[in-house]
Scaffold this motif. Structure first.
Motif, PDB file in Angstrom:
ATOM      1  N   SER A  86       2.008   5.467  -0.829  1.00  0.00           N
ATOM      2  CA  SER A  86       1.450   6.522  -0.144  1.00  0.00           C
ATOM      3  C   SER A  86       0.256   7.102  -0.838  1.00  0.00           C
ATOM      4  O   SER A  86      -0.568   7.772  -0.141  1.00  0.00           O
ATOM      5  N   LEU A 138      -5.201  -0.136   6.835  1.00  0.00           N
ATOM      6  CA  LEU A 138      -4.699  -0.538   5.489  1.00  0.00           C
ATOM      7  C   LEU A 138      -4.467  -1.841   5.163  1.00  0.00           C
ATOM      8  O   LEU A 138      -4.624  -2.466   4.315  1.00  0.00           O
ATOM      9  N   THR A 166     -10.569   5.957   6.390  1.00  0.00           N
ATOM     10  CA  THR A 166      -9.892   5.171   7.787  1.00  0.00           C
ATOM     11  C   THR A 166     -10.731   6.134   8.717  1.00  0.00           C
ATOM     12  O   THR A 166     -11.044   7.287   8.706  1.00  0.00           O
ATOM     13  N   LEU A 204      -0.641   8.174  11.285  1.00  0.00           N
ATOM     14  CA  LEU A 204      -0.540   7.778   9.694  1.00  0.00           C
ATOM     15  C   LEU A 204       0.183   8.603   8.622  1.00  0.00           C
ATOM     16  O   LEU A 204       0.229   8.249   7.698  1.00  0.00           O
ATOM     17  N   VAL A 250       0.855  -1.137  -0.068  1.00  0.00           N
ATOM     18  CA  VAL A 250       0.033   0.011  -0.026  1.00  0.00           C
ATOM     19  C   VAL A 250       1.097   1.179   0.085  1.00  0.00           C
ATOM     20  O   VAL A 250       1.428   1.476   0.967  1.00  0.00           O
ATOM     21  N   GLU A 287       4.968   3.945   3.251  1.00  0.00           N
ATOM     22  CA  GLU A 287       4.550   2.758   2.523  1.00  0.00           C
ATOM     23  C   GLU A 287       4.155   1.579   3.539  1.00  0.00           C
ATOM     24  O   GLU A 287       5.031   1.511   4.324  1.00  0.00           O
ATOM     25  N   ILE A 331      -2.581   2.062  11.122  1.00  0.00           N
ATOM     26  CA  ILE A 331      -2.110   0.887   9.865  1.00  0.00           C
ATOM     27  C   ILE A 331      -3.016  -0.187   9.750  1.00  0.00           C
ATOM     28  O   ILE A 331      -2.960  -0.710   8.601  1.00  0.00           O
ATOM     29  N   ARG A 371      -2.242   5.526  -2.338  1.00  0.00           N
ATOM     30  CA  ARG A 371      -3.337   4.619  -1.832  1.00  0.00           C
ATOM     31  C   ARG A 371      -3.737   5.031  -0.389  1.00  0.00           C
ATOM     32  O   ARG A 371      -4.758   4.953  -0.093  1.00  0.00           O
ATOM     33  N   ILE A 372      -2.526   5.192   0.303  1.00  0.00           N
ATOM     34  CA  ILE A 372      -2.912   5.447   1.814  1.00  0.00           C
ATOM     35  C   ILE A 372      -3.827   6.942   2.145  1.00  0.00           C
ATOM     36  O   ILE A 372      -4.569   7.107   2.819  1.00  0.00           O
ATOM     37  N   ALA A 427       6.135  -1.317   7.734  1.00  0.00           N
ATOM     38  CA  ALA A 427       5.951  -0.028   7.203  1.00  0.00           C
ATOM     39  C   ALA A 427       7.156   0.852   7.254  1.00  0.00           C
ATOM     40  O   ALA A 427       8.175   0.528   8.277  1.00  0.00           O
TER      41      ALA A 427
END
Length: 853
Positions: free
Chosen positions: A141, A157, A149, A205, A139, A210, A154, A143-144, A232
């Motif tokens: 940056s 994710l 959320t 977050l 996942v 990534e 995390i 997509r984060i 991460a």
């Protein structure tokens, strides 16, 4: 200390050291040929990370191949490949993913007249790449930033993993996962509670660059898990100054109020998160910083029970049986007589606050050496309800399951609840180096200090008092609770995790060889001392008033318990259980590029866990000379309990083999998979329990109303607000035979799984990608806790269509002693897991991402 110095010496003289729990970088590889198909040895390859100006360079070998390791994750990168007499080949907009090796080959054209550059765009594909073998996801940056959320964790994710259920992966308990940040272990290693991370959610977050979730990475560098390895990395600064500020807010208006046709009451609450980030160059192209500060505050529904007012009736939800005049009377009298304020008794709000600080420096020492140091601090507190109905010092039959201290039948005064204070501090440093065109090295040292501390919320030291009051035909129903929560006084847990790592990789044409050794060292200091400040249970409200408020010495509690220590020099100091764990591991791996379209990975890892613990003995238990029979499979062995003995060094072998095959060489159909063994850890509370209840560290005394003045019970002298008044004097105590002991088999091993997967990735019409994946796992060395006191009677009872054996509680040789239970931690080779997943996903031009599994 001697063990640490010895291990430090090992690391100095070993040529390759690696901690295999986390990967923090990416790699670049490829082959350079000319327009006739001949390889070009000595071609110059330079990759520039455009945001920071960081340069990576090498030259091709005699077979035209090259590899650059330990590169920064992300991009865009510009890759420039040159050779005298050939047109330069330039690739732009290349993005590198965490743990992946990007394959960029080039065909250079000769041109004696014009030497213009040939510029192409990089193709970054997180699905069709040769690093994908086992099940897992990345996942990044982008997509984060786009994923919804609520908790900003995390864990929001990792749910994208098809084989996940909450924080459980591949059918494993979440305590068998491994979580690392920048390669540093961040687990809830002790294993209490449901939190996956140390401290719950210690890092913002907004800091994460990534996240990688691997269920079956056939790269032997990754270990320490039998569920998933969640890795991460944090953001770095670049040559551009950036700054951001943000706020997230949520209150009761975002909560639903209907379930079917029923309307529910939602109390006022809010959660507010405020944060800011900044990053940029300190020295352009050389030294960069990134810092984030985030504060979270919440005012959530807490204890919303209310006292009974005239004209009302208990409703089984919020209105209790306790008249308001009684509750006011109790609070007033306790405050006036003993100087202790039990707190309010209704509409008690619960809050939690958290402060997260993250700072990182990246330093390009030279084109061949780059360093990073990252600091993270997390402090938080959270209010919690009083324990429901657990007790200590009495048989389990005295615990009433039909009533609850926090249930709608009773009131709890505010200071009877408790709070959890958490502190997590982490620092990690990394040095990445390149030597020549075929050797790379990565040195990493890190430490994480985690301290969750549970304590009463206020009012000072005071015994816990609980009042029962008959309800109809039931004589034992909770009515009121006040004072210090019976499990939270001095309830402390400290977990330090030290790791040192150094990765050495050698590239030789089609082979990429990695060899190394890993080491980690954990310490646990656990203070769990139930009923330390004493516990009084009264059978009725009237008994409580007579004994505590009217101070009538003729009225006794129905139950009394108090904790104590065996330390004669510190009779009122809370005892502390200390446990140590170390693990040394070795591995060897080769990645072989069999053809341009087929990559094979084979390796072997062996981990050597051991427990450098000097645990106290209990000579009284040893003198019993117990020989308890334990039947495992077809054999029976005799167990002699020794609370000071911990497992020997039992090796864990982990061979692995993986493959990736681009079937047609055009990234349209990809076959991947492998098979291998993965070794993990266990919740270390299971090891700590052996010290906690060994009969020489701590104990509890429990007295019924008629026990006072008999046996080892003191004379009853009325209710005492001094928690130490009835505490046994450790100078008069010797080692005891406790009610329960915990022991561990000498040949106990950490858990392992043999996991196999096979997957097909296929490009479909309309730019849709389909994936079909099968995973099968077999469990080895699964931890099993057996109560050796459970003996078969030879009789059975029929339940449904099955005959179930009847057991009795008996320990041969322990007759006439308090010892009732002996829990034996051993292994069992049972358990399997199978999953089959079909997924579809598409990335739209507008940046929208959709998936179906």
């Amino acid at each position: 200390m001697k063990k640490l110095l010895l291990l430090a010496g090992i690391f100095i003289f070993l040529p390759a050291v690696i901690l295999g729990q986390g990967v923090t970088t990416s790699s670049l590889t490829g082959t350079v040929i000319d327009d006739t198909g001949e390889t070009l040895p000595g071609a110059n390859v330079v990759a520039v990370h455009e945001p920071s100006g960081t340069q990576y360079g090498t030259t091709t070998r005699t077979d035209g191949t090259y590899r650059i390791s330990n590169m920064r994750v992300g991009g865009p990168y510009t890759i420039r490949i040159t050779f005298v007499g050939y047109r330069p080949y330039v690739v732009e907009d290349v993005f590198l993913r965490l743990g992946d090796t990007y394959n960029q080959s080039a065909q250079l054209s000769s041109d004696d007249v014009e030497l213009d550059e040939l510029i192409v765009l990089g193709i970054s594909d997180r699905i069709f790449n040769q690093e994908r073998t086992g099940a897992g996801i990345n996942v990044d940056s982008d997509r984060i930033a786009s994923l919804p959320t609520i908790s900003r964790s995390i864990n929001d994710l990792t749910r994208l993993t098809p084989q996940s259920s909450g924080t459980s992966f591949a059918g494993r308990d979440n305590r068998f996962n491994n979580y690392s940040i920048d390669g540093n272990v961040y687990n809830n290693n002790f294993g209490l509670g449901s939190d996956q991370f140390a401290g719950g959610n210690p890092i913002s977050l907004d800091v994460i660059e990534e996240v990688q979730v691997n269920l079956a990475p056939y790269d032997v560098r990754q270990g320490g898990f039998t569920g998933a390895n969640v890795n991460a990395i944090t953001k770095s600064g670049t040559n551009t100054y950036i700054g951001s500020a943000y706020m997230f807010y949520r209150n009761q208006d975002f909560v639903g109020t209907t379930i079917g046709d029923s309307e529910i009451t939602v109390d006022d609450s809010f959660t507010r998160t405020i944060g800011a980030s900044a990053g940029g160059p300190i020295l352009r192209d050389r030294l960069f910083f990134f810092v984030n500060v985030e504060q979270e505050e919440a005012d959530n529904p807490g204890d919303n029970r209310r006292a009974l007012r005239p004209g009302q009736s208990p409703d089984g939800q919020q209105i209790t049986r306790v008249p308001i005049e009684r509750a006011e009377f109790v609070r007033e009298q306790i405050r006036d007589i003993y100087g202790y304020d039990p707190g309010r008794f209704e509409n008690i709000p619960f809050a939690n606050e958290a402060l997260r600080i993250n700072a990182r420096l990246d330093y390009n020492i030279s084109n061949n050496h780059r360093a990073m140091i990252r600091f993270n601090s997390f402090t938080a507190f959270e209010d919690n309800l009083i324990n429901g109905n657990s007790i200590r010092g009495f048989p389990g039959s005295e615990r009433y399951f039909n009533t609850n201290r926090s249930g709608p039948e009773a009131l709890t005064f505010a200071n009877g609840h408790y709070s959890t204070d958490s502190r997590v501090t982490s620092i990690v440093g990394e040095l990445n180096s390149t030597f020549g065109n075929n050797i790379s090295n990565s040195l990493r040292i890190g430490n994480t200090w985690a301290v969750p501390n549970e304590q009463s919320v206020g009012g000072g030291d005071f015994p816990m008092i609980e009042i029962m009051e008959p309800d109809g035909s039931n004589p034992n129903v909770y009515y009121m609770s006040l004072g210090n929560e019976l499990f939270r006084i001095g309830n402390l847990l400290e977990n330090d995790t030290f790791s040192i790592s150094n990765t050495l990789t050698y590239f030789g044409g089609r082979n990429t060889v990695t060899a190394g050794v890993s080491y980690e060292y954990m310490t646990f200091a656990n203070a769990f001392n139930p009923v330390w400040n004493s516990w009084y249970r009264y059978a009725s409200y009237d008994d409580f008033v007579e004994s505590v408020i009217n101070q009538n010495p003729d009225v006794r509690p129905s139950h009394f318990a108090i904790g104590f220590t065996f330390d004669a020099e510190n009779p009122t100091t809370l005892p502390l259980d200390e446990v140590e764990f170390s693990q040394l591991g070795f591995y060897l791996q080769n990645e072989y590029q069999a053809t341009p379209n087929l990559k094979l990975t084979a390796g072997l890892r062996v981990d050597l866990p051991f427990y450098p613990i000097d645990a106290p003995r209990n000579p009284v238990v040893e003198n019993l000379d117990l020989q308890i029979p334990y039947r495992s499979g077809q054999t029976t062995e005799l167990i002699s309990p020794d609370v000071s003995s911990f497992p020997s060094m039992n090796p864990l072998w982990s061979p692995r083999l993986g493959f990736n095959w681009d079937l047609f060489g055009d990234r349209s159909t990809q076959l991947r998979g492998g098979t291998g063994v993965f070794s993990g850890r266990l919740p270390f509370v299971w090891i700590s329990n052996q010290i906690n209840a060994n009969g020489v560290m701590r104990g509890q005394r429990g007295y019924f109303a008629d026990d006072w003045g008999t046996g080892n019970a003191p004379e009853w002298q009325g209710f005492q607000d001094d928690p130490d008044f009835y505490r046994p004097d450790p100078r008069e105590l010797t080692a005891e035979i406790p009610n329960q002991i915990n022991i561990t088999a000498d040949d106990f091993k950490l858990p392992q799984v043999w996991r196999t997967n096979f997957a097909v990735d296929q490009r479909l019409p309309y730019d849709i990608v389909g994936t079909f994946e099968v995973i099968y796992s077999l469990d080895y060395n699964s931890p099993l806790a057996v109560n050796l006191a459970h003996r078969p009677t030879g009789e059975s009872v029929r339940v449904g269509s099955r005959d179930l054996q009847i057991y009795k509680q008996e320990i041969p040789g322990a007759e006439g002693t308090p010892l009732r239970e002996v829990y034996y931690l051993t292994n069992i080779n049972e358990g399997s897991y199978f999953s089959m997943n079909f997924g579809l996903e598409k990335l739209w031009d507008m940046g929208l991402y959709t998936s179906f599994n």
